[in-house]
Every structure is written in structure tokens, then in C-alpha cells.
Design a protein around this motif. Structure first.
Motif, mmCIF file in Angstrom:
data_model
loop_
_atom_site.group_PDB
_atom_site.id
_atom_site.type_symbol
_atom_site.label_atom_id
_atom_site.label_comp_id
_atom_site.label_asym_id
_atom_site.label_seq_id
_atom_site.Cartn_x
_atom_site.Cartn_y
_atom_site.Cartn_z
ATOM 1 N N LEU A 2 48.312 19.306 58.709
ATOM 2 C CA LEU A 2 47.184 18.448 58.366
ATOM 3 C C LEU A 2 47.298 18.069 56.898
ATOM 4 O O LEU A 2 47.525 18.928 56.041
ATOM 5 C CB LEU A 2 45.874 19.200 58.616
ATOM 6 C CG LEU A 2 44.585 18.470 58.300
ATOM 7 C CD1 LEU A 2 44.429 17.264 59.219
ATOM 8 C CD2 LEU A 2 43.406 19.404 58.452
ATOM 9 N N VAL A 3 47.197 16.775 56.583
ATOM 10 C CA VAL A 3 47.251 16.307 55.196
ATOM 11 C C VAL A 3 45.943 15.595 54.895
ATOM 12 O O VAL A 3 45.656 14.540 55.454
ATOM 13 C CB VAL A 3 48.446 15.355 54.954
ATOM 14 C CG1 VAL A 3 48.519 14.983 53.477
ATOM 15 C CG2 VAL A 3 49.749 15.987 55.420
ATOM 16 N N LEU A 4 45.148 16.198 54.028
ATOM 17 C CA LEU A 4 43.849 15.634 53.677
ATOM 18 C C LEU A 4 44.003 14.626 52.555
ATOM 19 O O LEU A 4 44.964 14.657 51.792
ATOM 20 C CB LEU A 4 42.892 16.748 53.276
ATOM 21 C CG LEU A 4 42.646 17.798 54.375
ATOM 22 C CD1 LEU A 4 41.812 18.939 53.829
ATOM 23 C CD2 LEU A 4 41.976 17.162 55.570
ATOM 24 N N HIS A 71 46.355 19.855 50.783
ATOM 25 C CA HIS A 71 45.135 19.234 50.274
ATOM 26 C C HIS A 71 45.127 19.209 48.754
ATOM 27 O O HIS A 71 46.061 19.694 48.111
ATOM 28 C CB HIS A 71 43.891 19.933 50.833
ATOM 29 C CG HIS A 71 43.806 21.384 50.501
ATOM 30 N ND1 HIS A 71 43.387 21.836 49.282
ATOM 31 C CD2 HIS A 71 44.086 22.488 51.241
ATOM 32 C CE1 HIS A 71 43.400 23.171 49.275
ATOM 33 N NE2 HIS A 71 43.831 23.587 50.451
ATOM 34 N N ASP A 72 44.048 18.646 48.205
ATOM 35 C CA ASP A 72 43.949 18.438 46.762
ATOM 36 C C ASP A 72 43.353 19.616 45.998
ATOM 37 O O ASP A 72 43.167 19.541 44.800
ATOM 38 C CB ASP A 72 43.142 17.178 46.471
ATOM 39 C CG ASP A 72 41.707 17.278 46.947
ATOM 40 O OD1 ASP A 72 41.328 18.309 47.533
ATOM 41 O OD2 ASP A 72 40.953 16.313 46.753
ATOM 42 N N GLY A 73 43.064 20.702 46.657
ATOM 43 C CA GLY A 73 42.557 21.890 45.970
ATOM 44 C C GLY A 73 41.058 21.945 45.797
ATOM 45 O O GLY A 73 40.557 22.817 45.080
ATOM 46 N N SER A 74 40.318 21.059 46.449
ATOM 47 C CA SER A 74 38.860 21.121 46.311
ATOM 48 C C SER A 74 38.344 22.409 46.957
ATOM 49 O O SER A 74 38.949 22.951 47.876
ATOM 50 C CB SER A 74 38.197 19.906 46.961
ATOM 51 O OG SER A 74 38.239 20.011 48.368
ATOM 52 N N ALA A 75 37.226 22.882 46.456
ATOM 53 C CA ALA A 75 36.660 24.128 46.969
ATOM 54 C C ALA A 75 36.378 24.044 48.466
ATOM 55 O O ALA A 75 36.628 25.001 49.205
ATOM 56 C CB ALA A 75 35.380 24.473 46.205
#
Length: 92
Positions: A2-4, A71-75
Motif C-alpha cells: 500500500l502506498v499512501l 507512507h509519509d510518516g504522519s502520526a
């Protein structure tokens, strides 16, 4: 995998970078599938083999079926992947 949607280290777009990396793996096609969540319009037209696109989907429903998530590292993304027990790679 999965790529967000989010930023990324290569040309500023994580999903485009993932698609380019997959295309460069081997000429006869990938042995995995990328699932892009809400990709930019240009990726809807030119994503190539081994790539599927989906619209807005609740992560708690999608993550259990994934082998990994990029993903971009968001919480929210970190915590959702942890809760689902899915390996993750965060590229802020």
C-alpha cells in the motif's frame, strides 16, 4: 504494498517514486502489486502494470490485507500500520 499519498524524497512525490521504482525492478513485470490511495491525476493515466489505484478507503479496512505500507510518516499512518501489525516504511 500500500502506498499512501504524501511527500517523498525523489521528485517530491512518494507515489510516483514508488511506481518508477517498481517499473525499474525488471523488464518482464513486477512480482508484487502497488496499491495507490488517491493518486494524482497523472498517475491514474500512466501507472503501468502491477499498480492498482483506489479512492478514499478507511485504513483500518485496507491495511490488514497489505504486506507492507509506504507512507509519509504522519502520526495517523504510523499508528494505523502499528495497530494492523503491518510492516511500514516512512519517508517524510
Amino acid at each position: 504494498m500500500l502506498v499512501l499519498r504524501g511527500g517523498g524524497p525523489v521528485r517530491g512525490d512518494l507515489q510516483s517514486s514508488a511506481v518508477r521504482a517498481l517499473q525499474g525492478v525488471r523488464a518482464d513485470g513486477p512480482d508484487c502489486e502497488l496499491v495507490l490511495v488517491r493518486p494524482p491525476a497523472r498517475l491514474l493515466r500512466h501507472h503501468g502494470p502491477g499498480v492498482r489505484t483506489v479512492g478514499r478507503v478507511p485504513l483500518d479496512e485496507l491495511l490488514p490485507a497489505c504486506a507492507a505500507v509506504l507512507h509519509d510518516g504522519s502520526a495517523a499512518h504510523v499508528l494505523a500500520a502499528l495497530a494492523a501489525g503491518v510492516p511500514q516504511l516512512a519517508l517524510p
